[in-house]
Write a protein that holds these residues in place. Sequence first.
Motif, PDB file in Angstrom:
ATOM      1  N   ILE A 847       0.935  -1.028  -0.057  1.00  0.00           N
ATOM      2  CA  ILE A 847      -0.129  -0.009  -0.093  1.00  0.00           C
ATOM      3  C   ILE A 847       0.840   1.363   0.018  1.00  0.00           C
ATOM      4  CG2 ILE A 847      -2.004  -0.716   1.076  1.00  0.00           C
ATOM      5  CD1 ILE A 847      -0.924  -0.033   3.957  1.00  0.00           C
ATOM      6  N   ASP A 848       0.499   2.291  -0.860  1.00  0.00           N
ATOM      7  CA  ASP A 848       1.129   3.448  -0.945  1.00  0.00           C
ATOM      8  C   ASP A 848       0.314   4.702  -0.682  1.00  0.00           C
ATOM      9  OD1 ASP A 848       3.106   5.240  -1.947  1.00  0.00           O
ATOM     10  OD2 ASP A 848       3.694   4.271  -3.440  1.00  0.00           O
ATOM     11  N   PHE A 849       0.748   5.496   0.311  1.00  0.00           N
ATOM     12  CA  PHE A 849       0.043   6.499   0.655  1.00  0.00           C
ATOM     13  C   PHE A 849       0.643   7.857   1.426  1.00  0.00           C
ATOM     14  CE2 PHE A 849       0.334   3.589   4.158  1.00  0.00           C
ATOM     15  CZ  PHE A 849       0.541   4.393   5.345  1.00  0.00           C
ATOM     16  N   TRP A 850       0.103   8.733   1.295  1.00  0.00           N
ATOM     17  CA  TRP A 850       0.765  10.078   1.719  1.00  0.00           C
ATOM     18  C   TRP A 850       0.601  10.504   3.283  1.00  0.00           C
ATOM     19  CZ3 TRP A 850       4.369  13.115  -0.347  1.00  0.00           C
ATOM     20  CH2 TRP A 850       4.460  14.509   0.431  1.00  0.00           C
ATOM     21  N   THR A 851       1.454  10.662   4.027  1.00  0.00           N
ATOM     22  CA  THR A 851       1.539  10.846   5.429  1.00  0.00           C
ATOM     23  C   THR A 851       1.828  12.336   6.002  1.00  0.00           C
ATOM     24  OG1 THR A 851       3.898  10.616   5.732  1.00  0.00           O
ATOM     25  CG2 THR A 851       2.367   8.764   5.902  1.00  0.00           C
ATOM     26  N   GLU A 852       1.027  12.732   6.804  1.00  0.00           N
ATOM     27  CA  GLU A 852       1.150  14.082   7.334  1.00  0.00           C
ATOM     28  C   GLU A 852       1.952  13.986   8.682  1.00  0.00           C
ATOM     29  OE1 GLU A 852      -2.555  16.027   7.719  1.00  0.00           O
ATOM     30  OE2 GLU A 852      -3.203  14.936   5.898  1.00  0.00           O
TER      31      GLU A 852
END
Length: 862
Positions: A847-852
């Motif tokens: 899974i590939d996602f943007w983090t804050e």
Amino acid sequence: MKKIVFFFLFLIYQIVLHAQNHELWYDKPASVWTEALPLGNGYMGAMVFGNPEQEHLQLNEGTLYTGDPKGTFKNINVRKSFKEVTDLLNAKKYQEVQAVIAKEWLGRNHQLYQPMGDFWIDFEHKNNTASDYRRNLNLSTATASTSYKIGKTTFKRTYFASYPNHVIVIKLQAEGTEKINCTLRFTTPHQSTTHFEAKGNALTMQGKVAGFGLRRSFEQVEKLGDQHKYPELYDKSGNRKPEIENMLYAEKADGLGMSFESAIKAYNKGGSLVSDKDKIIVKNATELVLVFSAATSFNGFDKSPAYEGKDPRKLVENYFKAIQGKSFDVLYKNHLSDYKKLYDRVELELAAESPQSKLTTDKRIELFSNGKDPSFPTLYFNYGRYLMIAGSRIGGQPLNLQGIWNDQMTPPWNGAYTININAQMNYWPAEVTNLSECQEPFFQAIKELAINGQETARNMYGNEGWVAHHNTDIWRHTEPIDNCNCSFWPMAAGWLTSHFWEKYLYNGDKKFLKEEVYPLLKGAVQFYQGWLVKNENGYLVTPVGHSPEQNFLYGQNKQGTFSAGPTMDVAIIRESMSRYVEACKILGIEEPLLKIVKQNFIQLLPYQIGKYGQLQEWQEDFEDADVQHRHFSHLYAFHPSNQINQFTPELTSAVKKVMERRGDLATGWSMGWKVNIWARLHDGDHALKLLTNLFKLVRSHTTHMEGGGTYPNLFDAHPPFQIDGNFGATAGIAEMLVQSHAGEIHLLPALPKEWHTGHVRGLKVRGGFELDMTWENGKLLKATIYSKIDGNCRVRTNEKLIINHMQAKIAEGANPNQFFSFVKVDKQIIKDSSKLLKLEEPNGFVIDFWTEKGKKYEVVTK
């Protein structure tokens, strides 16, 4: 009341912890040094023996070395005989090359890390029959203790080393009819230059180590024809000066030598203290607290400790002034608060404890191979983190081959920083096990090396940038040392700088990248630019190199060391160049060097696969002189670098072939490296097999470099003792649980069957993340990822069933939001499907996602 509540809560906390894997314990005193227990506060080290009749603390101070910054041999000129050497290499006259390099391109022996002395407590018991004996080292509190009974009296000793207060503290207690009667005294191997004094409640030891130390024998020096490199020992005609010795003190060394001061202050409850010349006599005390501190005249790598040094007496006085009036409880609280901020960041459980887990630590080592104590690697992992915190703190020196602990005047390999792997291996666990601050002494040493290395690059090679060879000491000498082919190895700068780059990858600090990483990286690349040449096929290679510390076979079973373009040379240069280009891109730097490096990067010799299907160690497919050699330096590109990984399957297969040919036996530190390699090959059971080989009990304090294992006090047996094996294996255990070198966070990439159920909290991964993870029956249950910076996060698991299920659902056109329970942000389901990309993988689920920054993400599998 507050103190009582504090210690009560603390006690509950300790009970909750899995005690067996946070404690080394024994039912008898240490009889040899490798059974004693190490304490350290980053400045000072102590080995605690715990004998009821005579307590012994062997003492070290991290800056205490022989020699002086100017004590080296710099008159080495590679350019003078460069053509001769390269012509011989082209003619394949490899042994003739060795002869020229040994004569023309090597320096002299570097200086020695020194023991400071020993502290003794001689007890007067009414009888010497002790019962109920126990000594231990609690890793969760960095506290050692010894307890025993004599008659109806219980005697207890508590020891800790405080980093914030720069002291080591011992508390002696007697509970019963008998009191504490003992004599306190110092000794030191530097007896001729040392003064002892007891005054009031203070006992001091003032001394000076040798201004020059020589590990070699005079016969070795003379056989090499190296008399001209040692003006301290030989006249201009090469004859021995009168009354020369391996250790030259005071006037025999022109007044050179580092001074040191050690002091203990004693505070008694009940009874009396009497100072008597060089000792303190304690009579009929019920409690005795001893506070120890020490300092040296060391004033930096470039200043003479004899003529430009600090005043160690004043330093020690200041340490004691800073704690004046502070009780044992206050000092202990300060110590705990500091230590636990580091140690408690990570918690690990690899397997359930068993009845065997409750045995003494030496017995656990001895029996580990029977498979009935699968949680033992947890203890070893915790011990590695403990040694890092105890031995390497901001303001101190980096860990050398012995860490901070050494009892020998001539320690193995001088107690050096061996920088063709060993010093680097010491710091492999620093980032991943969440001890980033502990590598600051190492970073400081590298920056100091770069200063001297610029001079060496210019004078020895005529090159820009900076260079370091395979060994150095506290004076940061960068020339090759003597009497070893392995010492001509001008490649260390790139490997050392890679540790700075790794810190950037783990923390994402662009200011650190600009101010710390970039200048060092540019300097390393500048040197390599001037060192590279083209081979007959037009590829860029190093003109003269070797693969530490292996030889190759050629001709009629001859052995050679040096050749052009060995694989490790090219791997380090390829890594350094690519990272330099990347740093320039991130920082927006345009400079003439950048264009040249980009052009040369694509001309570097590619990795080659040899006749056995192995990754070649040399440019030519030579036979190994020792196919099971402890070094396998040509695998640098696979580990610790990331150039070869699971996305380069052909080269990864060639790496595996090397490991199969090298075998599973080695010296201690080499087995630690092998654990990491097999982990990156995603073979957890094989990695555990290497750990099992490492956890072989070694009782004797041998100096023979064979039969590696583990000493009773968990120190790594190379043998002899080398602490890098401890840190290599600690990093390897983390590598079995999570990997992030290949552009993604791979969860449980190399989990052995024996570690089928467990959890870990607080590991760090590249990209600016921290990780908690739980698994059961060999499968991931949940991972919580804490984002320290904004950025992309890619996570890989091994759960094929779930991947296929999710891919099938998406293919059917179902709403992907219903599957976002796999990734949660602060327990709130992600609603924006654009932030989550699911990738179909044959060997797992990605899974590939943007983090804050500051957010928490949960990855679950059910």
